[in-house]
Design a protein around this motif. Structure first.
Motif, PDB file in Angstrom:
ATOM      1  N   ASP A 218       0.808  -1.220   0.000  1.00 23.98           N
ATOM      2  CA  ASP A 218       0.000   0.000   0.000  1.00 23.98           C
ATOM      3  C   ASP A 218       0.845   1.275   0.000  1.00 23.98           C
ATOM      4  O   ASP A 218       0.320   2.364   0.295  1.00 23.98           O
ATOM      5  CB  ASP A 218      -0.933   0.017   1.221  1.00 23.98           C
ATOM      6  N   ALA A 219       2.109   1.167  -0.325  1.00 24.29           N
ATOM      7  CA  ALA A 219       2.985   2.346  -0.328  1.00 24.29           C
ATOM      8  C   ALA A 219       2.520   3.346  -1.392  1.00 24.29           C
ATOM      9  O   ALA A 219       2.137   2.948  -2.493  1.00 24.29           O
ATOM     10  CB  ALA A 219       4.423   1.924  -0.607  1.00 24.29           C
ATOM     11  N   PRO A 220       2.525   4.627  -1.059  1.00 25.37           N
ATOM     12  CA  PRO A 220       2.070   5.634  -2.033  1.00 25.37           C
ATOM     13  C   PRO A 220       3.058   5.757  -3.194  1.00 25.37           C
ATOM     14  O   PRO A 220       4.251   5.489  -3.049  1.00 25.37           O
ATOM     15  CB  PRO A 220       2.026   6.924  -1.209  1.00 25.37           C
ATOM     16  N   THR A 221       2.556   6.167  -4.323  1.00 27.76           N
ATOM     17  CA  THR A 221       3.401   6.379  -5.491  1.00 27.76           C
ATOM     18  C   THR A 221       3.848   7.844  -5.545  1.00 27.76           C
ATOM     19  O   THR A 221       3.290   8.707  -4.848  1.00 27.76           O
ATOM     20  CB  THR A 221       2.638   6.044  -6.787  1.00 27.76           C
ATOM     21  N   VAL A 222       4.846   8.084  -6.363  1.00 29.24           N
ATOM     22  CA  VAL A 222       5.305   9.461  -6.559  1.00 29.24           C
ATOM     23  C   VAL A 222       4.166  10.319  -7.112  1.00 29.24           C
ATOM     24  O   VAL A 222       3.976  11.471  -6.729  1.00 29.24           O
ATOM     25  CB  VAL A 222       6.514   9.495  -7.524  1.00 29.24           C
ATOM     26  N   GLN A 223       3.367   9.699  -7.998  1.00 29.77           N
ATOM     27  CA  GLN A 223       2.242  10.427  -8.600  1.00 29.77           C
ATOM     28  C   GLN A 223       1.233  10.860  -7.540  1.00 29.77           C
ATOM     29  O   GLN A 223       0.769  12.003  -7.534  1.00 29.77           O
ATOM     30  CB  GLN A 223       1.544   9.527  -9.630  1.00 29.77           C
ATOM     31  N   SER A 224       0.882   9.953  -6.644  1.00 30.62           N
ATOM     32  CA  SER A 224      -0.098  10.282  -5.595  1.00 30.62           C
ATOM     33  C   SER A 224       0.445  11.337  -4.639  1.00 30.62           C
ATOM     34  O   SER A 224      -0.324  12.138  -4.095  1.00 30.62           O
ATOM     35  CB  SER A 224      -0.485   9.022  -4.825  1.00 30.62           C
ATOM     36  N   LEU A 225       1.769  11.355  -4.437  1.00 23.13           N
ATOM     37  CA  LEU A 225       2.380  12.366  -3.580  1.00 23.13           C
ATOM     38  C   LEU A 225       2.175  13.762  -4.180  1.00 23.13           C
ATOM     39  O   LEU A 225       1.749  14.692  -3.486  1.00 23.13           O
ATOM     40  CB  LEU A 225       3.870  12.083  -3.400  1.00 23.13           C
ATOM     41  N   PHE A 226       2.469  13.897  -5.468  1.00 21.10           N
ATOM     42  CA  PHE A 226       2.294  15.199  -6.130  1.00 21.10           C
ATOM     43  C   PHE A 226       0.820  15.591  -6.207  1.00 21.10           C
ATOM     44  O   PHE A 226       0.463  16.745  -5.992  1.00 21.10           O
ATOM     45  CB  PHE A 226       2.901  15.163  -7.538  1.00 21.10           C
ATOM     46  N   ASP A 227      -0.055  14.602  -6.498  1.00 18.96           N
ATOM     47  CA  ASP A 227      -1.484  14.894  -6.570  1.00 18.96           C
ATOM     48  C   ASP A 227      -2.037  15.291  -5.209  1.00 18.96           C
ATOM     49  O   ASP A 227      -3.019  16.036  -5.130  1.00 18.96           O
ATOM     50  CB  ASP A 227      -2.250  13.676  -7.109  1.00 18.96           C
ATOM     51  N   GLY A 228      -1.408  14.788  -4.149  1.00 13.60           N
ATOM     52  CA  GLY A 228      -1.826  15.164  -2.808  1.00 13.60           C
ATOM     53  C   GLY A 228      -1.487  16.614  -2.488  1.00 13.60           C
ATOM     54  O   GLY A 228      -2.169  17.265  -1.687  1.00 13.60           O
ATOM     55  N   ILE A 229      -0.426  17.115  -3.111  1.00 15.60           N
ATOM     56  CA  ILE A 229      -0.050  18.527  -2.905  1.00 15.60           C
ATOM     57  C   ILE A 229      -1.014  19.424  -3.667  1.00 15.60           C
ATOM     58  O   ILE A 229      -1.678  20.286  -3.093  1.00 15.60           O
ATOM     59  CB  ILE A 229       1.396  18.764  -3.382  1.00 15.60           C
ATOM     60  N   VAL A 230      -1.082  19.230  -4.972  1.00 17.20           N
ATOM     61  CA  VAL A 230      -2.034  19.939  -5.854  1.00 17.20           C
ATOM     62  C   VAL A 230      -2.408  18.986  -6.973  1.00 17.20           C
ATOM     63  O   VAL A 230      -1.536  18.579  -7.744  1.00 17.20           O
ATOM     64  CB  VAL A 230      -1.425  21.232  -6.452  1.00 17.20           C
ATOM     65  N   PRO A 231      -3.680  18.610  -7.103  1.00 17.90           N
ATOM     66  CA  PRO A 231      -4.076  17.714  -8.195  1.00 17.90           C
ATOM     67  C   PRO A 231      -3.716  18.299  -9.564  1.00 17.90           C
ATOM     68  O   PRO A 231      -4.020  19.452  -9.849  1.00 17.90           O
ATOM     69  CB  PRO A 231      -5.608  17.619  -8.025  1.00 17.90           C
ATOM     70  N   GLY A 232      -3.046  17.499 -10.379  1.00 19.73           N
ATOM     71  CA  GLY A 232      -2.678  17.952 -11.715  1.00 19.73           C
ATOM     72  C   GLY A 232      -1.485  18.893 -11.755  1.00 19.73           C
ATOM     73  O   GLY A 232      -1.262  19.567 -12.756  1.00 19.73           O
ATOM     74  N   ILE A 233      -0.677  18.908 -10.668  1.00 20.87           N
ATOM     75  CA  ILE A 233       0.448  19.852 -10.620  1.00 20.87           C
ATOM     76  C   ILE A 233       1.547  19.481 -11.619  1.00 20.87           C
ATOM     77  O   ILE A 233       2.213  20.366 -12.176  1.00 20.87           O
ATOM     78  CB  ILE A 233       1.039  19.940  -9.185  1.00 20.87           C
ATOM     79  N   LEU A 234       1.746  18.179 -11.884  1.00 24.38           N
ATOM     80  CA  LEU A 234       2.808  17.768 -12.807  1.00 24.38           C
ATOM     81  C   LEU A 234       2.544  18.239 -14.242  1.00 24.38           C
ATOM     82  O   LEU A 234       3.465  18.754 -14.890  1.00 24.38           O
ATOM     83  CB  LEU A 234       2.984  16.244 -12.753  1.00 24.38           C
ATOM     84  N   PRO A 235       1.332  18.080 -14.779  1.00 19.82           N
ATOM     85  CA  PRO A 235       1.074  18.635 -16.118  1.00 19.82           C
ATOM     86  C   PRO A 235       1.294  20.146 -16.192  1.00 19.82           C
ATOM     87  O   PRO A 235       1.817  20.657 -17.187  1.00 19.82           O
ATOM     88  CB  PRO A 235      -0.397  18.282 -16.376  1.00 19.82           C
ATOM     89  N   ILE A 236       0.923  20.849 -15.120  1.00 23.25           N
ATOM     90  CA  ILE A 236       1.115  22.304 -15.089  1.00 23.25           C
ATOM     91  C   ILE A 236       2.603  22.641 -15.097  1.00 23.25           C
ATOM     92  O   ILE A 236       3.060  23.520 -15.848  1.00 23.25           O
ATOM     93  CB  ILE A 236       0.444  22.930 -13.846  1.00 23.25           C
ATOM     94  N   LEU A 237       3.386  21.942 -14.269  1.00 24.94           N
ATOM     95  CA  LEU A 237       4.824  22.200 -14.201  1.00 24.94           C
ATOM     96  C   LEU A 237       5.505  21.881 -15.527  1.00 24.94           C
ATOM     97  O   LEU A 237       6.400  22.613 -15.969  1.00 24.94           O
ATOM     98  CB  LEU A 237       5.451  21.367 -13.073  1.00 24.94           C
ATOM     99  N   PHE A 238       5.067  20.800 -16.169  1.00 20.81           N
ATOM    100  CA  PHE A 238       5.650  20.436 -17.458  1.00 20.81           C
ATOM    101  C   PHE A 238       5.305  21.480 -18.519  1.00 20.81           C
ATOM    102  O   PHE A 238       6.143  21.838 -19.351  1.00 20.81           O
ATOM    103  CB  PHE A 238       5.150  19.051 -17.888  1.00 20.81           C
ATOM    104  N   THR A 239       4.078  21.984 -18.467  1.00 20.42           N
ATOM    105  CA  THR A 239       3.662  23.037 -19.392  1.00 20.42           C
ATOM    106  C   THR A 239       4.487  24.301 -19.180  1.00 20.42           C
ATOM    107  O   THR A 239       4.891  24.968 -20.141  1.00 20.42           O
ATOM    108  CB  THR A 239       2.166  23.358 -19.219  1.00 20.42           C
ATOM    109  N   VAL A 240       4.739  24.642 -17.924  1.00 24.49           N
ATOM    110  CA  VAL A 240       5.567  25.806 -17.598  1.00 24.49           C
ATOM    111  C   VAL A 240       6.985  25.620 -18.133  1.00 24.49           C
ATOM    112  O   VAL A 240       7.598  26.570 -18.646  1.00 24.49           O
ATOM    113  CB  VAL A 240       5.592  26.043 -16.070  1.00 24.49           C
ATOM    114  N   LEU A 241       7.511  24.393 -18.037  1.00 22.99           N
ATOM    115  CA  LEU A 241       8.845  24.098 -18.562  1.00 22.99           C
ATOM    116  C   LEU A 241       8.889  24.334 -20.071  1.00 22.99           C
ATOM    117  O   LEU A 241       9.826  24.964 -20.591  1.00 22.99           O
ATOM    118  CB  LEU A 241       9.230  22.652 -18.249  1.00 22.99           C
ATOM    119  N   ILE A 242       7.872  23.838 -20.795  1.00 21.75           N
ATOM    120  CA  ILE A 242       7.823  24.017 -22.249  1.00 21.75           C
ATOM    121  C   ILE A 242       7.714  25.505 -22.586  1.00 21.75           C
ATOM    122  O   ILE A 242       8.352  25.999 -23.526  1.00 21.75           O
ATOM    123  CB  ILE A 242       6.640  23.237 -22.858  1.00 21.75           C
TER     124      ILE A 242
END
Length: 274
Positions: A218-242
């Motif tokens: 039941d260990a959390p994934t890296v994805q769930s960790l980021f989604d726990g901070i702000v849902p969908g934060i990784l797509p936003i950060l990647f968009t900012v990088l581009i």
């Protein structure tokens, strides 16, 4: 449709824009989508509006080479509004040219939602149903009716949309200039534009990091960790990088190559998952 004599452009000028607007589909590209067709369509109007200033003409063309995408058959409506705003800009030295693109961005989402529902979701289905029912029986009217049922309303929307947009834009801009609402309108359009971009990044950009933070089942994934901070934060950060790379002058093909490399390496190592 009659044009008001007080305006710079005539119906003949706008008809040139109308015929050029068909290039919106022909010049579509992955980097800025309809921008080439949009700028090309605006040329006849801009030449007349800025006939005494090559510098302003050049600036206007650059403005309309920014990213733009909308349902093709209603693309002339924002073009008409843009023409009216460019006309106002030529008359008013204090006109905020940033508002021209802000309005375009604000219109993209709502107009696409309406246009896609009418033309792709409804009209195309009706035309296909009628055309197919005749075509499967060998009736030549099948493909003919399909083309007529779909294209006649599409052409009418494209034609009248240009004039409605131009007339609405001219009268509306004059009113907001007199009442001092242009700053608020520009600010609101910018906010809506950012909301549209945020929604697009969240729904169209997908990043999945399945690696677990621990060894238990039941260990959390890296994805769930980021989604726990702000849902969908990784797509936003990647968009900012581009966006950052684009502002730094990276060419589109290099950015696409970088994205492909990241995706391939991520999938190969198991760090990323589709």
């Amino acid at each position: 449709m009659k044009m008001k004599s007080s305006k710079v452009l005539t119906k003949k000028d706008l008809m040139k824009v109308f015929w050029r607007s068909f290039t919106m589909e022909w010049a579509w590209n992955y980097e800025r989508q309809m921008n080439l067709g949009y700028a090309y369509s605006m040329v006849p109007a801009l030449r007349k509006i800025y006939k005494n200033s090559k510098e302003k003409m050049s600036s206007a063309l650059k403005r309309h080479l920014e990213f733009f995408n909308v349902t093709p058959w209603i693309s002339t409506f924002p073009i008409g509004i843009s023409i009216a705003m460019e006309e106002q800009n030529a008359k008013d030295e204090d006109f905020d040219t940033k508002s021209i693109n802000d309005i375009k961005v604000a219109l993209m989402g709502p107009l696409s939602g309406i246009g896609d529902s009418i033309f792709w979701g409804t009209l195309r289905v009706i035309a296909t149903g009628i055309g197919t029912s005749l075509a499967i029986h060998g009736n030549i009217l099948g493909p003919i009716l399909f083309l007529l049922i779909f294209n006649i309303p599409a052409l009418l929307a494209r034609y009248y949309g240009l004039f409605w947009g131009y007339n609405l834009g001219a009268s509306f801009i004059e009113k907001v200039q007199k009442t001092g609402l242009m700053d608020k309108l520009t600010y609101g359009a910018s906010v809506i534009g950012l909301m549209v971009i945020g929604a697009m990044a969240s729904t169209l950009v997908t990043i999945n990091l399945p690696m677990k933070l621990g060894t238990t089942k039941d260990a959390p994934t890296v994805q769930s960790l980021f989604d726990g901070i702000v849902p969908g934060i990784l797509p936003i950060l990647f968009t900012v990088l581009i966006y950052y790379l684009d502002k730094k002058g990276w060419k589109a093909q290099y950015i696409l190559l970088l994205m492909a490399v990241i995706g391939i390496l991520g999938a190969f190592t198991g760090f990323m998952k589709a």
